[in-house]
Scaffold this motif. Sequence first.
Motif, PDB file in Angstrom:
ATOM      1  N   TYR A 112       0.829  -1.206   0.000  1.00  0.00           N
ATOM      2  CA  TYR A 112       0.000   0.000   0.000  1.00  0.00           C
ATOM      3  C   TYR A 112       0.868   1.262   0.000  1.00  0.00           C
ATOM      4  O   TYR A 112       0.575   2.234  -0.694  1.00  0.00           O
ATOM      5  CB  TYR A 112      -0.929   0.006   1.216  1.00  0.00           C
ATOM      6  CG  TYR A 112      -1.748   1.270   1.320  1.00  0.00           C
ATOM      7  CD1 TYR A 112      -2.884   1.446   0.528  1.00  0.00           C
ATOM      8  CD2 TYR A 112      -1.372   2.298   2.183  1.00  0.00           C
ATOM      9  CE1 TYR A 112      -3.638   2.616   0.601  1.00  0.00           C
ATOM     10  CE2 TYR A 112      -2.108   3.472   2.259  1.00  0.00           C
ATOM     11  CZ  TYR A 112      -3.241   3.625   1.463  1.00  0.00           C
ATOM     12  OH  TYR A 112      -3.971   4.785   1.530  1.00  0.00           O
ATOM     13  N   ALA A 113       1.961   1.242   0.780  1.00  0.00           N
ATOM     14  CA  ALA A 113       2.840   2.408   0.846  1.00  0.00           C
ATOM     15  C   ALA A 113       3.444   2.711  -0.520  1.00  0.00           C
ATOM     16  O   ALA A 113       3.648   3.877  -0.881  1.00  0.00           O
ATOM     17  CB  ALA A 113       3.948   2.168   1.870  1.00  0.00           C
ATOM     18  N   PHE A 114       3.680   1.664  -1.303  1.00  0.00           N
ATOM     19  CA  PHE A 114       4.258   1.866  -2.635  1.00  0.00           C
ATOM     20  C   PHE A 114       3.204   2.319  -3.645  1.00  0.00           C
ATOM     21  O   PHE A 114       3.377   3.316  -4.349  1.00  0.00           O
ATOM     22  CB  PHE A 114       4.920   0.568  -3.101  1.00  0.00           C
ATOM     23  CG  PHE A 114       5.408   0.618  -4.522  1.00  0.00           C
ATOM     24  CD1 PHE A 114       6.532   1.359  -4.871  1.00  0.00           C
ATOM     25  CD2 PHE A 114       4.720  -0.064  -5.521  1.00  0.00           C
ATOM     26  CE1 PHE A 114       6.970   1.404  -6.182  1.00  0.00           C
ATOM     27  CE2 PHE A 114       5.157  -0.019  -6.831  1.00  0.00           C
ATOM     28  CZ  PHE A 114       6.286   0.721  -7.164  1.00  0.00           C
ATOM     29  N   LEU A 115       2.063   1.588  -3.698  1.00  0.00           N
ATOM     30  CA  LEU A 115       1.058   1.871  -4.720  1.00  0.00           C
ATOM     31  C   LEU A 115       0.318   3.180  -4.462  1.00  0.00           C
ATOM     32  O   LEU A 115      -0.139   3.835  -5.407  1.00  0.00           O
ATOM     33  CB  LEU A 115       0.054   0.717  -4.788  1.00  0.00           C
ATOM     34  CG  LEU A 115       0.621  -0.615  -5.286  1.00  0.00           C
ATOM     35  CD1 LEU A 115      -0.459  -1.697  -5.251  1.00  0.00           C
ATOM     36  CD2 LEU A 115       1.164  -0.472  -6.705  1.00  0.00           C
ATOM     37  N   SER A 116       0.198   3.573  -3.190  1.00  0.00           N
ATOM     38  CA  SER A 116      -0.530   4.806  -2.896  1.00  0.00           C
ATOM     39  C   SER A 116       0.207   6.039  -3.409  1.00  0.00           C
ATOM     40  O   SER A 116      -0.390   7.115  -3.532  1.00  0.00           O
ATOM     41  CB  SER A 116      -0.760   4.931  -1.380  1.00  0.00           C
ATOM     42  OG  SER A 116       0.493   5.016  -0.703  1.00  0.00           O
ATOM     43  N   GLN A 117       1.494   5.893  -3.719  1.00  0.00           N
ATOM     44  CA  GLN A 117       2.235   7.012  -4.293  1.00  0.00           C
ATOM     45  C   GLN A 117       1.974   7.148  -5.789  1.00  0.00           C
ATOM     46  O   GLN A 117       2.241   8.190  -6.379  1.00  0.00           O
ATOM     47  CB  GLN A 117       3.743   6.819  -4.058  1.00  0.00           C
ATOM     48  CG  GLN A 117       4.128   6.747  -2.587  1.00  0.00           C
ATOM     49  CD  GLN A 117       5.621   6.536  -2.394  1.00  0.00           C
ATOM     50  OE1 GLN A 117       6.426   7.186  -3.049  1.00  0.00           O
ATOM     51  NE2 GLN A 117       5.974   5.614  -1.509  1.00  0.00           N
ATOM     52  N   ILE A 118       1.429   6.078  -6.393  1.00  0.00           N
ATOM     53  CA  ILE A 118       1.195   6.086  -7.832  1.00  0.00           C
ATOM     54  C   ILE A 118      -0.220   6.581  -8.163  1.00  0.00           C
ATOM     55  O   ILE A 118      -0.404   7.412  -9.056  1.00  0.00           O
ATOM     56  CB  ILE A 118       1.424   4.678  -8.417  1.00  0.00           C
ATOM     57  CG1 ILE A 118       2.868   4.223  -8.122  1.00  0.00           C
ATOM     58  CG2 ILE A 118       1.144   4.650  -9.912  1.00  0.00           C
ATOM     59  CD1 ILE A 118       3.146   2.794  -8.543  1.00  0.00           C
ATOM     60  N   PHE A 119      -1.216   6.067  -7.443  1.00  0.00           N
ATOM     61  CA  PHE A 119      -2.585   6.516  -7.714  1.00  0.00           C
ATOM     62  C   PHE A 119      -3.394   6.552  -6.417  1.00  0.00           C
ATOM     63  O   PHE A 119      -3.038   5.911  -5.427  1.00  0.00           O
ATOM     64  CB  PHE A 119      -3.275   5.599  -8.746  1.00  0.00           C
ATOM     65  CG  PHE A 119      -3.337   4.160  -8.333  1.00  0.00           C
ATOM     66  CD1 PHE A 119      -2.330   3.281  -8.675  1.00  0.00           C
ATOM     67  CD2 PHE A 119      -4.425   3.670  -7.603  1.00  0.00           C
ATOM     68  CE1 PHE A 119      -2.391   1.950  -8.293  1.00  0.00           C
ATOM     69  CE2 PHE A 119      -4.484   2.339  -7.233  1.00  0.00           C
ATOM     70  CZ  PHE A 119      -3.462   1.488  -7.575  1.00  0.00           C
ATOM     71  N   ASP A 120      -4.466   7.306  -6.452  1.00  0.00           N
ATOM     72  CA  ASP A 120      -5.320   7.509  -5.280  1.00  0.00           C
ATOM     73  C   ASP A 120      -6.412   6.437  -5.255  1.00  0.00           C
ATOM     74  O   ASP A 120      -7.196   6.301  -6.196  1.00  0.00           O
ATOM     75  CB  ASP A 120      -5.950   8.905  -5.336  1.00  0.00           C
ATOM     76  CG  ASP A 120      -6.755   9.221  -4.085  1.00  0.00           C
ATOM     77  OD1 ASP A 120      -6.709   8.402  -3.137  1.00  0.00           O
ATOM     78  OD2 ASP A 120      -7.410  10.275  -4.062  1.00  0.00           O
ATOM     79  N   ILE A 151      -9.003   1.517   3.340  1.00  0.00           N
ATOM     80  CA  ILE A 151      -7.732   0.839   3.041  1.00  0.00           C
ATOM     81  C   ILE A 151      -6.579   1.529   3.769  1.00  0.00           C
ATOM     82  O   ILE A 151      -5.693   0.879   4.329  1.00  0.00           O
ATOM     83  CB  ILE A 151      -7.489   0.830   1.522  1.00  0.00           C
ATOM     84  CG1 ILE A 151      -8.608   0.057   0.803  1.00  0.00           C
ATOM     85  CG2 ILE A 151      -6.128   0.215   1.205  1.00  0.00           C
ATOM     86  CD1 ILE A 151      -8.480   0.062  -0.701  1.00  0.00           C
ATOM     87  N   GLU A 152      -6.630   2.860   3.774  1.00  0.00           N
ATOM     88  CA  GLU A 152      -5.579   3.607   4.463  1.00  0.00           C
ATOM     89  C   GLU A 152      -5.629   3.348   5.966  1.00  0.00           C
ATOM     90  O   GLU A 152      -4.588   3.200   6.616  1.00  0.00           O
ATOM     91  CB  GLU A 152      -5.731   5.098   4.180  1.00  0.00           C
ATOM     92  CG  GLU A 152      -4.615   5.940   4.793  1.00  0.00           C
ATOM     93  CD  GLU A 152      -4.735   7.412   4.430  1.00  0.00           C
ATOM     94  OE1 GLU A 152      -3.878   8.196   4.896  1.00  0.00           O
ATOM     95  OE2 GLU A 152      -5.670   7.768   3.688  1.00  0.00           O
TER      96      GLU A 152
END
Length: 204
Positions: free
Chosen positions: A8-16, A22-23
């Motif tokens: 999640y820490a990685f993918l949340s930087q790519i898209f919202d 989830i957060e």
Amino acid sequence: MGAFQRMYAFLSQIFDYGNTAIEKRCIFYKRSIPLLEFGREREGLDLSKVMLTHHNFKAEVKRTLPLVAGENPKLTPLEGTGTAQVQDKEKAFLAEIIAKVNGLFEGELSEDDQLIYVNNVIKGKLLESRTLIQQAANNTKQQFANSPDLSIELMNAIMDALVAHNSMSKQALESEKVRSDLRDILLGPAQLYEALREQSEVHP
């Protein structure tokens, strides 16, 4: 839990994701992991009950390593360690050349310029003379100093060096005194005679 948090820490930087649940779950996992004990973590291995029952040595093939085939040369021991006799002797010769050359030429010339001109350029040119090499090999130093060929070869050496060392060469060509002093220096501390004799041994 750890994998979910890292993903999640990685993918949340790519898209919202647009989903706060989830957060919240990621934050919950992040705070919970340090408090959980999974029973698999070990600080170290307990070897207190381990016993050595046997061991084995394996002999390898012995080989001799001679430096030269069929010979066993010995190393030559060091001699005269710390005396620095060669360097001190060479420095003394150079200092004597500088002392004699200093004041011989006029103009803004450094000691290095004059030393190189006499000890390297002129002496180097004279060492190329086959005539002087033969005379040095077959005569004493006094006889060699009186040879008319020495003056001729000295003049030739000065002329050859004229282009590279115009100022000093011009003064040497125009002054008999400078040429005479040059010859004395070359026969003295510059050791022209001795160097020519060495050349005769290398090129008999």
